[in-house]
Design a protein around this motif. Structure first.
Motif, PDB file in Angstrom:
ATOM      1  N   SER A  20       0.839  -1.200   0.000  1.00 37.91           N
ATOM      2  CA  SER A  20       0.000   0.000   0.000  1.00 37.91           C
ATOM      3  C   SER A  20       0.866   1.239   0.000  1.00 37.91           C
ATOM      4  N   ALA A  21       0.264   2.348  -0.406  1.00 38.05           N
ATOM      5  CA  ALA A  21       0.891   3.661  -0.325  1.00 38.05           C
ATOM      6  C   ALA A  21      -0.215   4.707  -0.265  1.00 38.05           C
ATOM      7  N   ALA A  22      -0.108   5.609   0.722  1.00 34.95           N
ATOM      8  CA  ALA A  22      -1.099   6.672   0.883  1.00 34.95           C
ATOM      9  C   ALA A  22      -0.696   7.908   0.086  1.00 34.95           C
ATOM     10  N   ASP A  23      -1.606   8.891   0.055  1.00 32.89           N
ATOM     11  CA  ASP A  23      -1.354  10.189  -0.591  1.00 32.89           C
ATOM     12  C   ASP A  23      -1.033  10.039  -2.073  1.00 32.89           C
ATOM     13  N   GLN A  24      -1.711   9.116  -2.724  1.00 32.37           N
ATOM     14  CA  GLN A  24      -1.519   8.869  -4.148  1.00 32.37           C
ATOM     15  C   GLN A  24      -2.661   9.481  -4.950  1.00 32.37           C
ATOM     16  N   THR A  25      -2.340   9.998  -6.122  1.00 33.79           N
ATOM     17  CA  THR A  25      -3.383  10.466  -7.030  1.00 33.79           C
ATOM     18  C   THR A  25      -3.844   9.295  -7.885  1.00 33.79           C
ATOM     19  N   LEU A  26      -5.114   8.949  -7.748  1.00 34.50           N
ATOM     20  CA  LEU A  26      -5.685   7.823  -8.477  1.00 34.50           C
ATOM     21  C   LEU A  26      -6.748   8.327  -9.452  1.00 34.50           C
ATOM     22  N   TYR A  56      -3.626   3.336  -2.157  1.00 39.40           N
ATOM     23  CA  TYR A  56      -3.896   2.171  -2.985  1.00 39.40           C
ATOM     24  C   TYR A  56      -3.444   0.905  -2.258  1.00 39.40           C
ATOM     25  N   TYR A  57      -4.012  -0.215  -2.695  1.00 35.83           N
ATOM     26  CA  TYR A  57      -3.554  -1.542  -2.283  1.00 35.83           C
ATOM     27  C   TYR A  57      -2.978  -2.238  -3.507  1.00 35.83           C
ATOM     28  N   ALA A  58      -1.882  -2.962  -3.300  1.00 41.66           N
ATOM     29  CA  ALA A  58      -1.220  -3.678  -4.394  1.00 41.66           C
ATOM     30  C   ALA A  58      -1.258  -5.175  -4.119  1.00 41.66           C
ATOM     31  N   GLY A  59      -1.266  -5.955  -5.190  1.00 38.18           N
ATOM     32  CA  GLY A  59      -1.201  -7.401  -5.052  1.00 38.18           C
ATOM     33  C   GLY A  59      -2.482  -8.046  -4.582  1.00 38.18           C
ATOM     34  N   VAL A  60      -3.610  -7.382  -4.758  1.00 35.22           N
ATOM     35  CA  VAL A  60      -4.900  -7.927  -4.334  1.00 35.22           C
ATOM     36  C   VAL A  60      -5.690  -8.303  -5.586  1.00 35.22           C
ATOM     37  N   ASN A  91     -19.345  -8.201  -9.988  1.00 35.22           N
ATOM     38  CA  ASN A  91     -19.831  -7.204 -10.936  1.00 35.22           C
ATOM     39  C   ASN A  91     -18.973  -5.955 -10.773  1.00 35.22           C
ATOM     40  N   VAL A  92     -18.025  -5.771 -11.659  1.00 37.47           N
ATOM     41  CA  VAL A  92     -17.052  -4.679 -11.536  1.00 37.47           C
ATOM     42  C   VAL A  92     -17.690  -3.360 -11.947  1.00 37.47           C
ATOM     43  N   LEU A  93     -17.538  -2.346 -11.071  1.00 32.31           N
ATOM     44  CA  LEU A  93     -18.104  -1.018 -11.330  1.00 32.31           C
ATOM     45  C   LEU A  93     -17.047   0.057 -11.525  1.00 32.31           C
ATOM     46  N   LEU A  94     -15.904  -0.070 -10.837  1.00 33.35           N
ATOM     47  CA  LEU A  94     -14.889   0.979 -10.854  1.00 33.35           C
ATOM     48  C   LEU A  94     -13.498   0.358 -10.960  1.00 33.35           C
ATOM     49  N   THR A  95     -12.639   0.980 -11.769  1.00 31.01           N
ATOM     50  CA  THR A  95     -11.260   0.520 -11.893  1.00 31.01           C
ATOM     51  C   THR A  95     -10.320   1.718 -11.852  1.00 31.01           C
ATOM     52  N   THR A  96      -9.019   1.436 -11.718  1.00 26.50           N
ATOM     53  CA  THR A  96      -8.003   2.482 -11.826  1.00 26.50           C
ATOM     54  C   THR A  96      -6.862   1.969 -12.691  1.00 26.50           C
ATOM     55  N   ASP A  97      -6.176   2.899 -13.350  1.00 27.56           N
ATOM     56  CA  ASP A  97      -5.019   2.513 -14.164  1.00 27.56           C
ATOM     57  C   ASP A  97      -3.707   2.837 -13.471  1.00 27.56           C
ATOM     58  N   HIS A  98      -3.749   3.169 -12.160  1.00 29.83           N
ATOM     59  CA  HIS A  98      -2.510   3.429 -11.432  1.00 29.83           C
ATOM     60  C   HIS A  98      -1.622   2.185 -11.517  1.00 29.83           C
ATOM     61  N   PRO A  99      -0.354   2.338 -11.913  1.00 32.05           N
ATOM     62  CA  PRO A  99       0.480   1.164 -12.195  1.00 32.05           C
ATOM     63  C   PRO A  99       0.773   0.283 -10.990  1.00 32.05           C
ATOM     64  N   GLU A 100       0.667   0.814  -9.773  1.00 28.67           N
ATOM     65  CA  GLU A 100       0.987   0.024  -8.580  1.00 28.67           C
ATOM     66  C   GLU A 100      -0.259  -0.518  -7.871  1.00 28.67           C
TER      67      GLU A 100
END
Length: 219
Positions: A121-127, A151-155, A162-171
């Motif tokens: 994880s890492a806080a204070d990220q722009t997603l 963000y959370y990584a590796g999950v 039913n997927v509603l929201l995604t992000t393209d943040h690389p981590e």
């Protein structure tokens, strides 16, 4: 508040958070009558616990499987959460709550995440958050938006959600918001919600408000 507001338990515990601003968030969500409380208070409420609410939002991060620790309080938590999961009451898993109880199949069924617990994880990220299904009541009419969050990584989320929201943040984990069907009830999982930088974001609030209303069958 009015008599038509959705009576909502907001369950916390085993994770630090900004108490004042978190409670302010639920006081300001339109149509939501939120009651912030510890997991222990929620499970041992002598007047009915989860049965008193239209929806339950979890914002806790407990790891020990209920019913394995021992004692009356642990038994109360195990019984209350198991009954809730099998009931018609709507459930929202918010932020770190999606990673609770890594060895408990009840939480796997609620979250749709087979492997939970500690995550990168890492806080204070722009997603950048992208709606993938704008026909769903929770995301209807929403456009993509940016917000500051953790963000959370590796999950990995099950494919049968039913997927509603995604992000393209690389981590970050790609899937940010999804719904789950369970016998009798509805579940909405929302990975966002770390602190007041996120809680004050208008679109985050819209999604959370709609999520609570949707699981309660009022949207």
């Amino acid at each position: 508040m009015t008599n038509s507001d959705i009576k909502t338990a907001v369950v916390t515990g085993n994770h630090e958070y900004d108490v004042l601003n978190f409670q302010r968030l639920f006081r300001e969500l339109p149509g939501i009558d939120g009651y912030v409380q510890s997991l222990e208070d929620f499970a041992t409420d002598p007047l009915g616990g989860w049965k008193r609410y239209d929806a339950v939002v979890f914002f806790n991060y407990h790891q020990d499987t209920p019913g394995t620790v021992g004692g009356e309080l642990d038994d109360a938590v195990s019984g209350s959460l198991s009954q809730l999961a099998a009931s018609e009451t709507g459930v929202v898993l918010l932020h770190h709550a999606i990673l609770c109880y890594p060895q408990w199949d009840v939480w796997e069924d609620l979250s749709g995440i087979p492997t939970r617990g500690a995550a990168g994880s890492a806080a204070d990220q722009t997603l950048r958050i992208d709606p993938t299904n704008t026909d769903h009541p929770i995301t209807s009419g929403l456009a993509s938006w940016d917000m500051i969050d953790e963000y959370y990584a590796g999950v990995e989320v099950d494919d049968n959600n039913n997927v509603l929201l995604t992000t393209d943040h690389p981590e970050s984990m790609k899937i940010i918001g999804w719904t789950r069907d369970r016998p009798g009830g509805r579940t909405f999982c929302f990975q966002s919600g770390h602190d007041d930088q996120t809680w004050t974001n208008p679109t985050f609030r819209t999604v959370l408000e709609r999520g609570v209303k949707w699981v309660a069958g009022q949207l």
